[in-house]
Motif scaffolding. Sequence first.
Motif, PDB file in Angstrom:
ATOM      1  N   MET A   5       0.816  -1.203   0.000  1.00  0.00           N
ATOM      2  CA  MET A   5       0.000   0.000   0.000  1.00  0.00           C
ATOM      3  C   MET A   5       0.857   1.264   0.000  1.00  0.00           C
ATOM      4  O   MET A   5       0.540   2.257  -0.655  1.00  0.00           O
ATOM      5  CB  MET A   5      -0.924  -0.001   1.215  1.00  0.00           C
ATOM      6  N   THR A   6       1.979   1.213   0.716  1.00  0.00           N
ATOM      7  CA  THR A   6       2.854   2.376   0.800  1.00  0.00           C
ATOM      8  C   THR A   6       3.410   2.752  -0.560  1.00  0.00           C
ATOM      9  O   THR A   6       3.488   3.944  -0.913  1.00  0.00           O
ATOM     10  CB  THR A   6       4.016   2.107   1.777  1.00  0.00           C
ATOM     11  N   LEU A  55       0.389   0.627  10.398  1.00  0.00           N
ATOM     12  CA  LEU A  55       1.762   0.905   9.970  1.00  0.00           C
ATOM     13  C   LEU A  55       1.763   1.749   8.708  1.00  0.00           C
ATOM     14  O   LEU A  55       2.529   2.713   8.588  1.00  0.00           O
ATOM     15  CB  LEU A  55       2.523  -0.407   9.749  1.00  0.00           C
ATOM     16  N   PHE A  56       0.895   1.397   7.762  1.00  0.00           N
ATOM     17  CA  PHE A  56       0.760   2.205   6.543  1.00  0.00           C
ATOM     18  C   PHE A  56       0.352   3.638   6.894  1.00  0.00           C
ATOM     19  O   PHE A  56       0.889   4.606   6.368  1.00  0.00           O
ATOM     20  CB  PHE A  56      -0.270   1.584   5.601  1.00  0.00           C
ATOM     21  N   ASN A  57      -0.618   3.765   7.810  1.00  0.00           N
ATOM     22  CA  ASN A  57      -1.075   5.098   8.193  1.00  0.00           C
ATOM     23  C   ASN A  57       0.040   5.926   8.816  1.00  0.00           C
ATOM     24  O   ASN A  57       0.136   7.139   8.596  1.00  0.00           O
ATOM     25  CB  ASN A  57      -2.239   4.991   9.183  1.00  0.00           C
ATOM     26  N   ASN A  58       0.909   5.265   9.596  1.00  0.00           N
ATOM     27  CA  ASN A  58       1.990   5.979  10.264  1.00  0.00           C
ATOM     28  C   ASN A  58       3.150   6.336   9.337  1.00  0.00           C
ATOM     29  O   ASN A  58       4.015   7.128   9.707  1.00  0.00           O
ATOM     30  CB  ASN A  58       2.511   5.174  11.452  1.00  0.00           C
ATOM     31  N   LYS A  71      -3.387   8.069  16.305  1.00  0.00           N
ATOM     32  CA  LYS A  71      -4.279   8.908  15.517  1.00  0.00           C
ATOM     33  C   LYS A  71      -4.175   8.780  13.996  1.00  0.00           C
ATOM     34  O   LYS A  71      -5.210   8.709  13.326  1.00  0.00           O
ATOM     35  CB  LYS A  71      -4.094  10.383  15.904  1.00  0.00           C
ATOM     36  N   PRO A  72      -3.009   8.834  13.383  1.00  0.00           N
ATOM     37  CA  PRO A  72      -2.972   8.856  11.923  1.00  0.00           C
ATOM     38  C   PRO A  72      -3.735   7.681  11.315  1.00  0.00           C
ATOM     39  O   PRO A  72      -3.496   6.531  11.657  1.00  0.00           O
ATOM     40  CB  PRO A  72      -1.476   8.776  11.600  1.00  0.00           C
ATOM     41  N   GLY A  73      -4.645   7.981  10.429  1.00  0.00           N
ATOM     42  CA  GLY A  73      -5.444   6.924   9.811  1.00  0.00           C
ATOM     43  C   GLY A  73      -6.849   7.398   9.533  1.00  0.00           C
ATOM     44  O   GLY A  73      -7.136   8.585   9.551  1.00  0.00           O
ATOM     45  N   PRO A  74      -7.749   6.478   9.266  1.00  0.00           N
ATOM     46  CA  PRO A  74      -9.114   6.871   8.878  1.00  0.00           C
ATOM     47  C   PRO A  74      -9.926   7.480  10.016  1.00  0.00           C
ATOM     48  O   PRO A  74     -10.851   8.242   9.770  1.00  0.00           O
ATOM     49  CB  PRO A  74      -9.731   5.543   8.418  1.00  0.00           C
ATOM     50  N   ASP A  75      -9.610   7.167  11.263  1.00  0.00           N
ATOM     51  CA  ASP A  75     -10.373   7.699  12.395  1.00  0.00           C
ATOM     52  C   ASP A  75      -9.699   8.973  12.910  1.00  0.00           C
ATOM     53  O   ASP A  75      -8.987   8.962  13.906  1.00  0.00           O
ATOM     54  CB  ASP A  75     -10.469   6.652  13.510  1.00  0.00           C
ATOM     55  N   TRP A  76      -9.969  10.076  12.211  1.00  0.00           N
ATOM     56  CA  TRP A  76      -9.302  11.326  12.560  1.00  0.00           C
ATOM     57  C   TRP A  76      -9.841  11.918  13.856  1.00  0.00           C
ATOM     58  O   TRP A  76      -9.196  12.719  14.499  1.00  0.00           O
ATOM     59  CB  TRP A  76      -9.462  12.340  11.424  1.00  0.00           C
ATOM     60  N   TYR A  77     -11.065  11.554  14.201  1.00  0.00           N
ATOM     61  CA  TYR A  77     -11.698  12.122  15.400  1.00  0.00           C
ATOM     62  C   TYR A  77     -12.265  10.983  16.240  1.00  0.00           C
ATOM     63  O   TYR A  77     -12.592   9.916  15.722  1.00  0.00           O
ATOM     64  CB  TYR A  77     -12.823  13.081  15.008  1.00  0.00           C
ATOM     65  N   VAL A  78     -12.393  11.216  17.552  1.00  0.00           N
ATOM     66  CA  VAL A  78     -13.013  10.225  18.429  1.00  0.00           C
ATOM     67  C   VAL A  78     -14.157  10.893  19.190  1.00  0.00           C
ATOM     68  O   VAL A  78     -14.121  12.094  19.482  1.00  0.00           O
ATOM     69  CB  VAL A  78     -12.004   9.624  19.436  1.00  0.00           C
ATOM     70  N   ASP A  79     -15.163  10.110  19.473  1.00  0.00           N
ATOM     71  CA  ASP A  79     -16.333  10.605  20.196  1.00  0.00           C
ATOM     72  C   ASP A  79     -16.785   9.527  21.181  1.00  0.00           C
ATOM     73  O   ASP A  79     -17.049   8.388  20.765  1.00  0.00           O
ATOM     74  CB  ASP A  79     -17.453  10.931  19.203  1.00  0.00           C
ATOM     75  N   PRO A  80     -16.822   9.795  22.493  1.00  0.00           N
ATOM     76  CA  PRO A  80     -16.548  11.116  23.089  1.00  0.00           C
ATOM     77  C   PRO A  80     -15.060  11.417  23.174  1.00  0.00           C
ATOM     78  O   PRO A  80     -14.238  10.513  23.339  1.00  0.00           O
ATOM     79  CB  PRO A  80     -17.167  10.982  24.481  1.00  0.00           C
ATOM     80  N   LEU A  81     -14.736  12.687  23.068  1.00  0.00           N
ATOM     81  CA  LEU A  81     -13.346  13.135  23.156  1.00  0.00           C
ATOM     82  C   LEU A  81     -13.060  13.570  24.586  1.00  0.00           C
ATOM     83  O   LEU A  81     -13.540  14.602  25.046  1.00  0.00           O
ATOM     84  CB  LEU A  81     -13.113  14.294  22.188  1.00  0.00           C
TER      85      LEU A  81
END
Length: 369
Positions: free
Chosen positions: A113-114, A133-136, A322-332
């Motif tokens: 993927m990289t 790992l790809f996201n990082n 953090k890096p990856g498809p889940d840029w935000y979390v709820d609840p934060l």
Amino acid sequence: MENKKKRNNLIDIMKGLLILDVAVYHLIYRVKGSMFDNIVREIGYLAIPMFFCLAGYFYRDITGSLISGIWKRIKKILFPVLGVSGVLLLLFGPYYMLVHHYTAHDWLGDILMTYLRPELMAIILPEFSGGQLFNNISPVWFIWTLLFSTLLFLLCMEFAKKNNARLIITTIVLLAIGIVMYVLIPAFSWCLQMTPFYAGIMMLGVILNRFTVFEKLEKINLGISSVIMIAAAIAHYFIFMNFGSDLMYLSIVGDKGFLSGIAFVIQIIVGGYALFTLSRIIALWKYSEEAFAWVGRHTLVILLFHCLIGGIAADIMHTYNKPGPDWYVDPLTAETVIKSIISFIAAIAGSCGLAALNDKLKARKKSNK
């Protein structure tokens, strides 16, 4: 000679501000759609085209044959990054097997993927997908885009050469083609559909150099320039929020189609002015000037390593990587925010440490010669 040094410092400060914002974007959790989030994304989406613009600003004519000149620049851009990313993928595969419960299949998927990128992988090897790992390591996509844009840019510069009329016309044509491709053509691996646009942005940097724009801007009274900077920053934010132009960075059709592409070019000019003036303000204090300029001179190392180091820090603290498809979390929660800030600090400190080590190795190699 002194003016040249100061000018280069200001440009390095610009790069330093941008790469720090990119790291904040990747590593620090925040409320989605909040004012802080919007500003971070706004500056982050300005960063990539500004890096291309500044790469064009530092362009020097090819000496010797065109082919040898292009090959020399390809090696300078590609080989170090291929080597570093390859080593990181091989070294940290076992770590992600241990911490993120990777399988060999997952590890291979991240490697493929990289280098092939998600768009091509979805077509030829849909059974593989990218993991953490790809996201990082995924910021390396910027280098692929820089490579192909540089190839087109160098060919176009051979046509434009010292002719300013050709340079301006070629820049306009590339930007126009890039905007059309952005709207009408789906995303390709390595952001190929963005190649003409980013090559045009690089040529815009050549125009800035050839017409000594930065030197002229530096002569404007700083007080007056600061007032204009505030107006430019507000205009940049308005464009960002209302024209969907930030989506061009992601190679996705914006909310306004062709108008989004045009707005994106305007953002680069308006945002660039605001950033340059802010750099002038930072340069008023010697220590902040030196610190931000140093970071700007080591943008590539920070780009390549910050997500990986930040991800490892997050693993150690048992919080979200953090890096990856889940840029935000709820609840934060406040704990998540604090830990993400610690990850950011660790990432910048670690990346800067690697950059300093790299400088020492280069100096030692040079002295041995």
